[in-house]
Write an enzyme that holds these catalytic residues in place. Structure first.
Site, mmCIF file in Angstrom:
data_model
loop_
_atom_site.group_PDB
_atom_site.id
_atom_site.type_symbol
_atom_site.label_atom_id
_atom_site.label_comp_id
_atom_site.label_asym_id
_atom_site.label_seq_id
_atom_site.Cartn_x
_atom_site.Cartn_y
_atom_site.Cartn_z
ATOM 1 N N PHE A 120 0.825 -1.225 0.000
ATOM 2 C CA PHE A 120 0.000 0.000 0.000
ATOM 3 C C PHE A 120 0.855 1.270 0.000
ATOM 4 O O PHE A 120 0.624 2.197 0.789
ATOM 5 C CB PHE A 120 -0.942 0.035 1.212
ATOM 6 C CG PHE A 120 -2.071 -0.964 1.191
ATOM 7 C CD1 PHE A 120 -2.380 -1.694 0.048
ATOM 8 C CD2 PHE A 120 -2.854 -1.165 2.334
ATOM 9 C CE1 PHE A 120 -3.439 -2.606 0.047
ATOM 10 C CE2 PHE A 120 -3.914 -2.067 2.337
ATOM 11 C CZ PHE A 120 -4.191 -2.796 1.182
ATOM 12 N N ASN A 182 0.052 -8.087 1.594
ATOM 13 C CA ASN A 182 1.296 -7.362 1.851
ATOM 14 C C ASN A 182 1.247 -6.365 3.002
ATOM 15 O O ASN A 182 2.201 -5.653 3.243
ATOM 16 C CB ASN A 182 1.745 -6.663 0.568
ATOM 17 C CG ASN A 182 1.911 -7.648 -0.564
ATOM 18 O OD1 ASN A 182 2.493 -8.713 -0.358
ATOM 19 N ND2 ASN A 182 1.379 -7.332 -1.727
ATOM 20 N N ASN A 247 -8.290 -10.785 -5.212
ATOM 21 C CA ASN A 247 -6.992 -10.132 -5.091
ATOM 22 C C ASN A 247 -5.901 -11.149 -5.486
ATOM 23 O O ASN A 247 -6.213 -12.227 -5.984
ATOM 24 C CB ASN A 247 -6.813 -9.656 -3.640
ATOM 25 C CG ASN A 247 -5.970 -8.390 -3.568
ATOM 26 O OD1 ASN A 247 -4.953 -8.282 -4.250
ATOM 27 N ND2 ASN A 247 -6.386 -7.442 -2.751
HETATM 28 C C1 LIG Z 1 1.850 -4.414 -8.556
HETATM 29 C C2 LIG Z 1 0.456 -4.658 -8.078
HETATM 30 C C3 LIG Z 1 -0.109 -3.804 -7.135
HETATM 31 C C4 LIG Z 1 -1.409 -4.025 -6.684
HETATM 32 N N1 LIG Z 1 -1.945 -3.162 -5.777
HETATM 33 C C5 LIG Z 1 -3.229 -3.360 -5.359
HETATM 34 C C6 LIG Z 1 -3.829 -2.458 -4.443
HETATM 35 O O1 LIG Z 1 -3.240 -1.473 -4.029
HETATM 36 N N2 LIG Z 1 -5.098 -2.732 -4.052
HETATM 37 C C7 LIG Z 1 -5.812 -3.809 -4.508
HETATM 38 O O2 LIG Z 1 -6.978 -3.980 -4.132
HETATM 39 N N3 LIG Z 1 -5.256 -4.662 -5.392
HETATM 40 C C8 LIG Z 1 -4.008 -4.458 -5.823
HETATM 41 N N4 LIG Z 1 -3.445 -5.328 -6.712
HETATM 42 C C9 LIG Z 1 -4.239 -6.492 -7.160
HETATM 43 C C10 LIG Z 1 -4.923 -6.232 -8.489
HETATM 44 O O3 LIG Z 1 -5.856 -5.189 -8.381
HETATM 45 C C11 LIG Z 1 -5.638 -7.496 -8.972
HETATM 46 O O4 LIG Z 1 -6.726 -7.774 -8.113
HETATM 47 C C12 LIG Z 1 -4.744 -8.723 -9.007
HETATM 48 O O5 LIG Z 1 -3.472 -8.387 -9.496
HETATM 49 C C13 LIG Z 1 -5.315 -9.842 -9.885
HETATM 50 O O6 LIG Z 1 -5.555 -9.388 -11.196
HETATM 51 P P1 LIG Z 1 -4.510 -9.616 -12.402
HETATM 52 O O7 LIG Z 1 -4.191 -11.076 -12.458
HETATM 53 O O8 LIG Z 1 -5.229 -9.090 -13.616
HETATM 54 O O9 LIG Z 1 -3.322 -8.804 -12.091
HETATM 55 C C14 LIG Z 1 -2.154 -5.127 -7.188
HETATM 56 C C15 LIG Z 1 -1.579 -5.968 -8.139
HETATM 57 C C16 LIG Z 1 -0.301 -5.749 -8.591
HETATM 58 C C17 LIG Z 1 0.290 -6.687 -9.602
#
Ligand SMILES: Cc1cc2nc3c(=O)[nH]c(=O)nc-3n(C[C@H](O)[C@H](O)[C@H](O)COP(=O)(O)O)c2cc1C
Length: 343
Positions: A120, A182, A247
């Site tokens: 965060f 995290n 997530n």
């Molecule tokens: C680098 C990074 C930072 C992320 N930061 C957040 C965050 O601050 N809050 C959140 O709810 N999800 C966060 N996520 C999760 C994404 O929003 C998403 O739910 C997750 O990566 C699964 O989707 P994807 O496979 O398309 O990446 C983050 C993901 C990545 C890779």
């Protein structure tokens, strides 16, 4: 163009370094006259058939940008030109915080995946609210809210309330994030008692507003079926509006990346292709067990139209991408929209 030219260059840099460089380049590029309209004309698929009406909102298409990409609401105006149906900013916390030590974002190219332990990192909700005041785009914006690392779980409610109040006038829907792996102990807030209390309080605050906003809960893919049953119960009793599933995962199952490499990377949430199956399973479980009682936004390993269709078939109304944007590039939303139209 992206796959053969830009991606190989981008992948020469540390993931977080190139993320910030691209933000800077896009801001410079979009300061030029007409760029916003040109990029938007290239990447936006306009078709009534793509519209989704849920949560009291009309989404022009079902493909959103997931939380974490534009944490501080610095680039949503420019990103809105890339054909997304909605953009989720955050996770934001009351006070700004640096997040974990770098490096904290890693690529797993053999798996089309990422591992991150950002923690965060954000400049705080007040700064983001200021930027959102100057919103130029009509794009639907979601506000993803969390708690500061230094705030013990007993006081977490006050952090979520603060973020909710600060963002209320500037976002179209809220996502309560209790599922990041995290922030130490954050996921404990997914337990029945603290989660019911937290969501009831936010719901109460929401109902005191003239026009309440939809509130969704973002959950981890690592919950057991019993815990998912609790989630359904909590959503129904607190009467919040829906769920974002899922997530990132703490699991490392089924990866092509070697265990030596994984060990070198260390802790963090895994996203991208390897998350897809589990995320679909969670969506299907919630949808079937709740008898489709609430809308679900899918997140987890959506890189193509086929991936999006799988999630929609499992019960999702909307989808979000993060890792897919990194691997597939700027045309991801338009490619998914075209795929959905060709059904
Ligand atoms: C680098 C990074 C930072 C992320 N930061 C957040 C965050 O601050 N809050 C959140 O709810 N999800 C966060 N996520 C999760 C994404 O929003 C998403 O739910 C997750 O990566 C699964 O989707 P994807 O496979 O398309 O990446 C983050 C993901 C990545 C890779």
């Amino acid at each position: 163009m992206y796959r053969y030219f830009l991606k190989p260059v981008f992948f020469l840099f540390q993931p977080e370094t190139i993320h910030h460089l691209v933000f800077r380049w896009l801001r410079i590029l979009f300061a030029l006259p007409a760029i916003q309209s040109i990029v938007s004309a290239v990447y936006t698929v306009r078709n009534k058939k793509l519209e989704v009406n849920i949560l009291g909102l009309t989404f022009p298409n079902p493909v959103g940008l997931a939380a974490g990409f534009d944490k501080d609401a610095k680039l949503f105006n420019e990103l809105s030109a890339f054909g997304f149906g909605f953009i989720e900013i955050g996770t934001l916390t009351p006070k700004g915080q640096p997040g974990n030590d770098k490096p904290r974002m890693f690529r797993l190219p053999q798996d089309q995946a990422l591992i991150n332990r950002m923690g965060f990192n954000n400049a705080g909700v007040d700064a983001a609210a200021e930027r959102l005041k100057n919103r130029k785009t009509k794009m639907i914006i979601g506000g993803n809210i969390g708690k500061n690392k230094a705030t013990p779980n007993e006081n977490a409610m006050a952090d979520y309330e603060y973020c909710f109040e600060k963002l209320f006038d500037f976002v179209d829907y809220f996502v309560v994030n209790v599922s990041s792996p995290n922030t130490p102990n954050l996921r404990e807030l997914q337990e029945k008692e603290p989660l019911t209390k937290l969501l009831s309080r936010l719901k109460e605050l929401n109902q005191s507003k003239k026009t309440p906003k939809p509130i969704l809960l973002k959950i981890a893919p690592d919950l057991s079926n019993e815990q998912l049953d609790d989630i359904i119960d909590i959503v129904l009793t607190t009467k919040i509006d829906g769920v974002v599933a899922t997530n990132t995962t703490i699991s490392r199952g089924g990866l092509h990346t070697t265990s030596a490499e994984l060990q070198k990377i260390g802790n963090g949430g895994l996203s991208g292709k390897p998350l897809s199956m589990r995320s679909t399973e969670v969506i299907k479980y919630l949808s079937v067990r709740s008898n489709q009682a609430f809308p679900i936004i899918a997140s987890g390993g959506i890189h193509t139209a086929e991936d999006a269709i799988e999630k929609i078939k499992a019960g999702a109304s909307l989808v979000q991408v993060y890792t897919g944007f990194v691997y597939e590039g700027p045309a991801i939303a338009s490619n998914i929209c075209k795929g959905l139209l060709s059904l």
